[in-house]
Design a protein around this motif. Structure first.
Motif, PDB file in Angstrom:
ATOM      1  N   ASN A   9       6.953   6.529   5.998  1.00 36.41           N
ATOM      2  CA  ASN A   9       5.499   6.367   6.056  1.00 36.41           C
ATOM      3  C   ASN A   9       4.955   5.539   4.903  1.00 36.41           C
ATOM      4  O   ASN A   9       3.929   5.868   4.324  1.00 36.41           O
ATOM      5  CB  ASN A   9       4.791   7.731   6.109  1.00 36.41           C
ATOM      6  N   CYS A  10       5.637   4.470   4.588  1.00 35.04           N
ATOM      7  CA  CYS A  10       5.187   3.579   3.517  1.00 35.04           C
ATOM      8  C   CYS A  10       4.913   2.201   4.113  1.00 35.04           C
ATOM      9  O   CYS A  10       3.782   1.866   4.394  1.00 35.04           O
ATOM     10  CB  CYS A  10       6.234   3.505   2.412  1.00 35.04           C
ATOM     11  N   GLY A  11       5.949   1.411   4.293  1.00 38.34           N
ATOM     12  CA  GLY A  11       5.799   0.091   4.891  1.00 38.34           C
ATOM     13  C   GLY A  11       5.290  -0.986   3.957  1.00 38.34           C
ATOM     14  O   GLY A  11       4.965  -2.083   4.403  1.00 38.34           O
ATOM     15  N   TRP A  45       0.544  -8.811   7.404  1.00 37.75           N
ATOM     16  CA  TRP A  45       1.554  -7.799   7.701  1.00 37.75           C
ATOM     17  C   TRP A  45       2.541  -8.340   8.729  1.00 37.75           C
ATOM     18  O   TRP A  45       2.194  -9.176   9.568  1.00 37.75           O
ATOM     19  CB  TRP A  45       0.911  -6.525   8.242  1.00 37.75           C
ATOM     20  N   TYR A  49       5.672  -4.516  12.377  1.00 36.61           N
ATOM     21  CA  TYR A  49       5.319  -3.252  11.715  1.00 36.61           C
ATOM     22  C   TYR A  49       4.304  -2.512  12.575  1.00 36.61           C
ATOM     23  O   TYR A  49       3.257  -3.043  12.920  1.00 36.61           O
ATOM     24  CB  TYR A  49       4.747  -3.521  10.325  1.00 36.61           C
ATOM     25  N   HIS A  51       1.597  -0.033  12.619  1.00 36.03           N
ATOM     26  CA  HIS A  51       0.694   0.586  11.642  1.00 36.03           C
ATOM     27  C   HIS A  51       0.410   2.055  11.965  1.00 36.03           C
ATOM     28  O   HIS A  51       0.225   2.858  11.055  1.00 36.03           O
ATOM     29  CB  HIS A  51      -0.626  -0.186  11.558  1.00 36.03           C
ATOM     30  N   GLU A  52       0.367   2.408  13.247  1.00 40.35           N
ATOM     31  CA  GLU A  52       0.078   3.798  13.605  1.00 40.35           C
ATOM     32  C   GLU A  52       1.241   4.721  13.253  1.00 40.35           C
ATOM     33  O   GLU A  52       1.038   5.796  12.707  1.00 40.35           O
ATOM     34  CB  GLU A  52      -0.267   3.908  15.098  1.00 40.35           C
ATOM     35  N   ARG A  54       3.680   3.768  11.242  1.00 40.78           N
ATOM     36  CA  ARG A  54       4.097   3.356   9.902  1.00 40.78           C
ATOM     37  C   ARG A  54       5.618   3.172   9.814  1.00 40.78           C
ATOM     38  O   ARG A  54       6.280   3.712   8.926  1.00 40.78           O
ATOM     39  CB  ARG A  54       3.590   4.327   8.841  1.00 40.78           C
ATOM     40  N   ARG A  55       6.105   2.368  10.759  1.00 46.85           N
ATOM     41  CA  ARG A  55       7.535   2.065  10.771  1.00 46.85           C
ATOM     42  C   ARG A  55       7.789   0.733  11.450  1.00 46.85           C
ATOM     43  O   ARG A  55       6.934   0.214  12.152  1.00 46.85           O
ATOM     44  CB  ARG A  55       8.327   3.182  11.416  1.00 46.85           C
ATOM     45  N   TYR A 100      -0.793  -0.686  -2.025  1.00 50.50           N
ATOM     46  CA  TYR A 100      -1.540   0.571  -1.892  1.00 50.50           C
ATOM     47  C   TYR A 100      -2.240   1.028  -3.178  1.00 50.50           C
ATOM     48  O   TYR A 100      -3.155   1.836  -3.122  1.00 50.50           O
ATOM     49  CB  TYR A 100      -0.620   1.691  -1.420  1.00 50.50           C
ATOM     50  N   GLU A 106       1.317   6.896  -1.364  1.00 47.71           N
ATOM     51  CA  GLU A 106       2.628   6.266  -1.197  1.00 47.71           C
ATOM     52  C   GLU A 106       3.362   6.185  -2.540  1.00 47.71           C
ATOM     53  O   GLU A 106       4.551   6.475  -2.607  1.00 47.71           O
ATOM     54  CB  GLU A 106       2.479   4.866  -0.594  1.00 47.71           C
TER      55      GLU A 106
END
Length: 115
Positions: A9-11, A45, A49, A51-52, A54-55, A100, A106
């Motif tokens: 859950n970073c990305g 981005w 990726y 976003h929902e 997060r992967r 972030y 994160e």
């Protein structure tokens, strides 16, 4: 010694904005550079990726430049194997902070899991 690891859950590394990486040509082949630039969405981005969730949608088939492994870092950045852990941890720290913020959730999770 701390060991590098990717946190869920970073990305942050999926933020590919080329203006943040002016030296891409120094470590990517021409083919990789073309692929890299094709993966950058309008918002900076990666288009792969999610976003929902997060992967990464192509994680298992992601390009070499998306892989954080000692041998790849040695090939791409001339980082000796014995320096990989420290270098990779520092890269993630810098990228998470840039994307972030130093006080982000994160970053807190990263520090608690990696150091």
């Amino acid at each position: 010694m701390n060991q590098w690891r990717c946190i869920e859950n970073c990305g942050a590394c999926c933020n590919l904005d080329p203006s943040d990486r002016p030296d891409l040509e120094q470590y990517l082949t021409q083919e990789e550079l073309t692929l890299y630039l094709s993966m950058v969405g309008e918002d900076g981005w990666c288009i792969n990726y999610n976003h929902e969730q997060r992967r990464c949608n192509i994680y298992d088939d992601r390009p070499r430049f998306c892989r954080v492994k000692p041998d790849i870092f040695e090939q791409m950045y001339d980082i000796p194997l014995e320096e990989f852990e420290e270098f990779a941890i520092d890269c993630c720290h810098q990228q998470i902070e840039a994307v972030y913020g130093e006080e982000s959730e994160e970053m807190e999770r990263y520090i608690s899991q990696v150091g």
